[in-house]
Motif scaffolding. Structure first.
Motif, PDB file in Angstrom:
ATOM      1  N   ILE A  33       0.796  -1.224   0.043  1.00 19.32           N
ATOM      2  CA  ILE A  33       0.019   0.184  -0.037  1.00 19.32           C
ATOM      3  C   ILE A  33       0.783   1.140  -0.108  1.00 19.32           C
ATOM      4  CG2 ILE A  33      -1.716   1.217   1.312  1.00 19.32           C
ATOM      5  CD1 ILE A  33      -2.526  -1.248   2.588  1.00 19.32           C
ATOM      6  N   PHE A  34       0.565   2.072  -0.862  1.00 18.77           N
ATOM      7  CA  PHE A  34       1.305   3.558  -1.111  1.00 18.77           C
ATOM      8  C   PHE A  34       0.245   4.708  -0.806  1.00 18.77           C
ATOM      9  CE2 PHE A  34       3.450   0.338  -3.709  1.00 18.77           C
ATOM     10  CZ  PHE A  34       4.892   0.446  -3.184  1.00 18.77           C
ATOM     11  N   PHE A  35       0.888   5.466  -0.024  1.00 19.70           N
ATOM     12  CA  PHE A  35       0.101   6.684   0.260  1.00 19.70           C
ATOM     13  C   PHE A  35       0.653   7.871   0.415  1.00 19.70           C
ATOM     14  CE2 PHE A  35       0.314   4.195   4.262  1.00 19.70           C
ATOM     15  CZ  PHE A  35       0.991   5.049   5.086  1.00 19.70           C
ATOM     16  N   GLY A  36       0.047   9.272   0.541  1.00 17.87           N
ATOM     17  CA  GLY A  36       0.722  10.335   0.817  1.00 17.87           C
ATOM     18  C   GLY A  36       0.121  10.950   1.937  1.00 17.87           C
ATOM     19  N   HIS A  37      -0.035  12.201   2.147  1.00 19.29           N
ATOM     20  CA  HIS A  37      -0.940  13.014   3.183  1.00 19.29           C
ATOM     21  C   HIS A  37      -0.033  13.083   4.363  1.00 19.29           C
ATOM     22  CE1 HIS A  37      -4.499  14.848   4.924  1.00 19.29           C
ATOM     23  NE2 HIS A  37      -4.452  13.587   6.076  1.00 19.29           N
ATOM     24  N   THR A  38       0.991  12.113   4.848  1.00 19.41           N
ATOM     25  CA  THR A  38       1.475  12.299   6.200  1.00 19.41           C
ATOM     26  C   THR A  38       2.522  13.301   6.081  1.00 19.41           C
ATOM     27  OG1 THR A  38       3.034  10.694   5.294  1.00 19.41           O
ATOM     28  CG2 THR A  38       0.958   9.983   6.529  1.00 19.41           C
ATOM     29  N   HIS A  39       3.106  13.749   5.089  1.00 20.34           N
ATOM     30  CA  HIS A  39       4.085  14.845   4.836  1.00 20.34           C
ATOM     31  C   HIS A  39       5.443  14.252   5.751  1.00 20.34           C
ATOM     32  CE1 HIS A  39       2.438  18.247   2.676  1.00 20.34           C
ATOM     33  NE2 HIS A  39       1.392  17.597   2.949  1.00 20.34           N
ATOM     34  N   ARG A  40       5.421  12.793   5.773  1.00 23.52           N
ATOM     35  CA  ARG A  40       6.586  12.197   6.432  1.00 23.52           C
ATOM     36  C   ARG A  40       6.774  10.842   5.837  1.00 23.52           C
ATOM     37  NH1 ARG A  40       8.775  14.091  10.828  1.00 23.52           N
ATOM     38  NH2 ARG A  40       9.709  12.248  11.225  1.00 23.52           N
ATOM     39  N   ASN A  41       8.045  10.466   5.703  1.00 23.22           N
ATOM     40  CA  ASN A  41       8.428   9.116   5.104  1.00 23.22           C
ATOM     41  C   ASN A  41       8.087   8.256   6.178  1.00 23.22           C
ATOM     42  OD1 ASN A  41       9.193  10.342   2.626  1.00 23.22           O
ATOM     43  ND2 ASN A  41      11.262  10.722   3.574  1.00 23.22           N
ATOM     44  N   ILE A  42       7.118   7.211   6.015  1.00 21.27           N
ATOM     45  CA  ILE A  42       6.863   6.419   6.974  1.00 21.27           C
ATOM     46  C   ILE A  42       6.619   4.944   6.332  1.00 21.27           C
ATOM     47  CG2 ILE A  42       5.780   8.090   8.688  1.00 21.27           C
ATOM     48  CD1 ILE A  42       3.021   6.934   7.830  1.00 21.27           C
ATOM     49  N   SER A  43       6.791   4.021   7.334  1.00 17.25           N
ATOM     50  CA  SER A  43       6.659   2.472   6.618  1.00 17.25           C
ATOM     51  C   SER A  43       6.313   1.633   7.684  1.00 17.25           C
ATOM     52  CB  SER A  43       8.057   2.224   5.859  1.00 17.25           C
ATOM     53  OG  SER A  43       9.049   2.082   6.751  1.00 17.25           O
ATOM     54  N   GLY A  44       5.668   0.559   7.434  1.00 14.24           N
ATOM     55  CA  GLY A  44       5.549  -0.486   8.322  1.00 14.24           C
ATOM     56  C   GLY A  44       4.543  -1.584   7.728  1.00 14.24           C
ATOM     57  N   ILE A  45       3.844  -2.450   8.571  1.00 14.56           N
ATOM     58  CA  ILE A  45       2.896  -3.536   8.165  1.00 14.56           C
ATOM     59  C   ILE A  45       1.706  -3.143   8.588  1.00 14.56           C
ATOM     60  CG2 ILE A  45       2.543  -5.971   8.111  1.00 14.56           C
ATOM     61  CD1 ILE A  45       5.663  -6.451   8.316  1.00 14.56           C
ATOM     62  N   SER A  95       6.262  14.729   1.447  1.00 18.49           N
ATOM     63  CA  SER A  95       5.905  15.665   0.650  1.00 18.49           C
ATOM     64  C   SER A  95       7.095  16.365  -0.411  1.00 18.49           C
ATOM     65  CB  SER A  95       5.197  17.154   1.100  1.00 18.49           C
ATOM     66  OG  SER A  95       5.224  18.266   0.076  1.00 18.49           O
ATOM     67  N   THR A  96       6.821  16.544  -1.492  1.00 17.36           N
ATOM     68  CA  THR A  96       8.334  17.128  -2.248  1.00 17.36           C
ATOM     69  C   THR A  96       8.573  18.444  -1.842  1.00 17.36           C
ATOM     70  OG1 THR A  96       6.793  17.713  -4.094  1.00 17.36           O
ATOM     71  CG2 THR A  96       8.037  15.448  -4.290  1.00 17.36           C
ATOM     72  N   ASN A  97       7.375  19.053  -1.207  1.00 19.41           N
ATOM     73  CA  ASN A  97       7.847  20.493  -0.695  1.00 19.41           C
ATOM     74  C   ASN A  97       8.146  20.773   0.628  1.00 19.41           C
ATOM     75  OD1 ASN A  97       7.739  23.676  -1.574  1.00 19.41           O
ATOM     76  ND2 ASN A  97       6.293  23.501   0.351  1.00 19.41           N
ATOM     77  N   HIS A  98       7.271  20.482   1.654  1.00 19.83           N
ATOM     78  CA  HIS A  98       7.277  20.536   3.224  1.00 19.83           C
ATOM     79  C   HIS A  98       7.090  19.307   3.946  1.00 19.83           C
ATOM     80  CE1 HIS A  98       3.269  21.830   2.273  1.00 19.83           C
ATOM     81  NE2 HIS A  98       3.076  21.625   3.413  1.00 19.83           N
ATOM     82  N   GLN A  99       7.695  19.088   5.131  1.00 16.66           N
ATOM     83  CA  GLN A  99       7.488  18.065   5.893  1.00 16.66           C
ATOM     84  C   GLN A  99       6.816  18.239   7.079  1.00 16.66           C
ATOM     85  OE1 GLN A  99       8.367  15.526   4.058  1.00 16.66           O
ATOM     86  NE2 GLN A  99       9.058  16.942   2.465  1.00 16.66           N
ATOM     87  N   LEU A 100       6.080  17.577   7.742  1.00 12.71           N
ATOM     88  CA  LEU A 100       5.448  17.725   8.892  1.00 12.71           C
ATOM     89  C   LEU A 100       6.417  17.217   9.992  1.00 12.71           C
ATOM     90  CD1 LEU A 100       2.533  18.331  10.318  1.00 12.71           C
ATOM     91  CD2 LEU A 100       2.266  15.795  10.294  1.00 12.71           C
ATOM     92  N   SER A 101       6.501  18.152  11.016  1.00 10.93           N
ATOM     93  CA  SER A 101       7.411  17.936  12.393  1.00 10.93           C
ATOM     94  C   SER A 101       6.719  16.570  13.040  1.00 10.93           C
ATOM     95  CB  SER A 101       7.197  19.036  13.349  1.00 10.93           C
ATOM     96  OG  SER A 101       7.619  20.070  12.687  1.00 10.93           O
ATOM     97  N   LEU A 102       7.475  15.807  13.552  1.00 17.72           N
ATOM     98  CA  LEU A 102       7.173  14.574  14.125  1.00 17.72           C
ATOM     99  C   LEU A 102       6.427  14.937  15.567  1.00 17.72           C
ATOM    100  CD1 LEU A 102       6.983  11.577  14.637  1.00 17.72           C
ATOM    101  CD2 LEU A 102       9.360  11.711  15.569  1.00 17.72           C
ATOM    102  N   LYS A 103       7.089  16.117  16.060  1.00 16.21           N
ATOM    103  CA  LYS A 103       6.465  16.477  17.468  1.00 16.21           C
ATOM    104  C   LYS A 103       5.840  17.933  17.243  1.00 16.21           C
ATOM    105  CE  LYS A 103       7.538  18.220  22.137  1.00 16.21           C
ATOM    106  NZ  LYS A 103       8.531  18.296  23.256  1.00 16.21           N
TER     107      LYS A 103
END
Length: 263
Positions: free
Chosen positions: A188-200, A211-219
């Protein structure tokens, strides 16, 4: 075979920056990087998983169309919560739709790439109505003999960042129940998160592309508001092999900076 995963470019209708960054130039840099790095490597397509535009204006889609024409490879598009489907289809008139939703399937050899429309009108949250679920399950049934890869804008589960989970995918249990019926879903591939995340999830691996533009702060530092940071954008390079799916994340802005490793 190989494909490239990008997400959330947030193209503006003008040259104004977004969070101090230029969305058009950043996506342009990503496409240039793909063109340069994969001239003979058999890339089948690029896929951009939504939030193509920042405000959904017709002019922003016109700019996007001009930009993706620079790609040496076919570009597949999904829409996200910042997009306006009517304006999108004014510019991408030939784009496939089903039941008036921007959802479609691309089949390459024994692989079926199913593109879902998870947008809700006038909402930043995501979901699928009965029509979309029916279409999705029909596509799964029709491709039961193939390896299936699902693409969507919203992740179908919470990602433990409360401000984003508030605008997440609503019918999570229903989606999970459907996934569990099909053992041939490989990723499954998705966006929206503005962070690179992976798992199962439901025994299926997933990749959430930043995002190719701006990333979301983890905190998140300000209550009830999204905060961004200076993490660098990347795109995913996905290679499907006989008994392996290989994913590289490539930070394309600094790819020309390299150093020799001395003994």
């Amino acid at each position: 075979m190989k494909f490239i995963h990008l997400s959330d470019p947030h193209i503006q209708k003008d040259d104004l920056h977004l969070f101090g960054l230029n969305p058009y130039e950043r996506l342009n840099s990503a496409i240039k990087s793909v063109n340069k790095n994969f001239k003979k490597d058999g890339v089948e397509f690029l896929v951009i998983t939504g939030d193509l535009s920042s405000q959904g204006e017709t002019k922003s889609y016109r700019k996007l169309r001009k930009l993706i024409k620079k790609s040496k490879y076919e570009v597949l598009l999904l829409v996200g919560n910042h997009d306006n489907k009517k304006n999108f289809l004014k510019i991408f008139k030939e784009h496939p739709i089903n039941d008036n939703f921007i959802q479609y399937t691309k089949v390459i050899e024994n692989n079926a790439f199913i593109m879902l429309d998870t947008t809700i009108e006038n909402s930043h949250a995501g979901d699928m109505c009965e029509k979309r679920y029916k279409w999705f399950e029909n596509e799964l049934k029709n491709n039961i003999d193939k390896e299936v890869y699902i693409f969507m804008h919203h992740p179908p589960f919470d990602i433990d960042i409360p401000i984003l989970d508030k605008i997440g995918f609503k019918s999570q249990d229903k989606f999970a129940k459907l996934l569990k019926k099909y053992s041939n879903i490989k990723y499954i591939f998705f966006g929206h998160t503005h962070r690179n995340i992976s798992g199962i999830y439901c025994n299926i691996p997933y990749l959430g592309m930043g995002s190719t533009n701006h990333q979301l702060s983890l905190k998140q530092h300000i209550k009830h508001q999204c905060t961004t940071n200076e993490e660098k954008p990347a795109y995913g390079i996905v290679t499907i092999k006989q008994e392996q799916i290989l994913v590289h994340l490539h930070e394309f802005l600094d790819e020309d900076k390299y150093y020799m490793i001395e003994d």
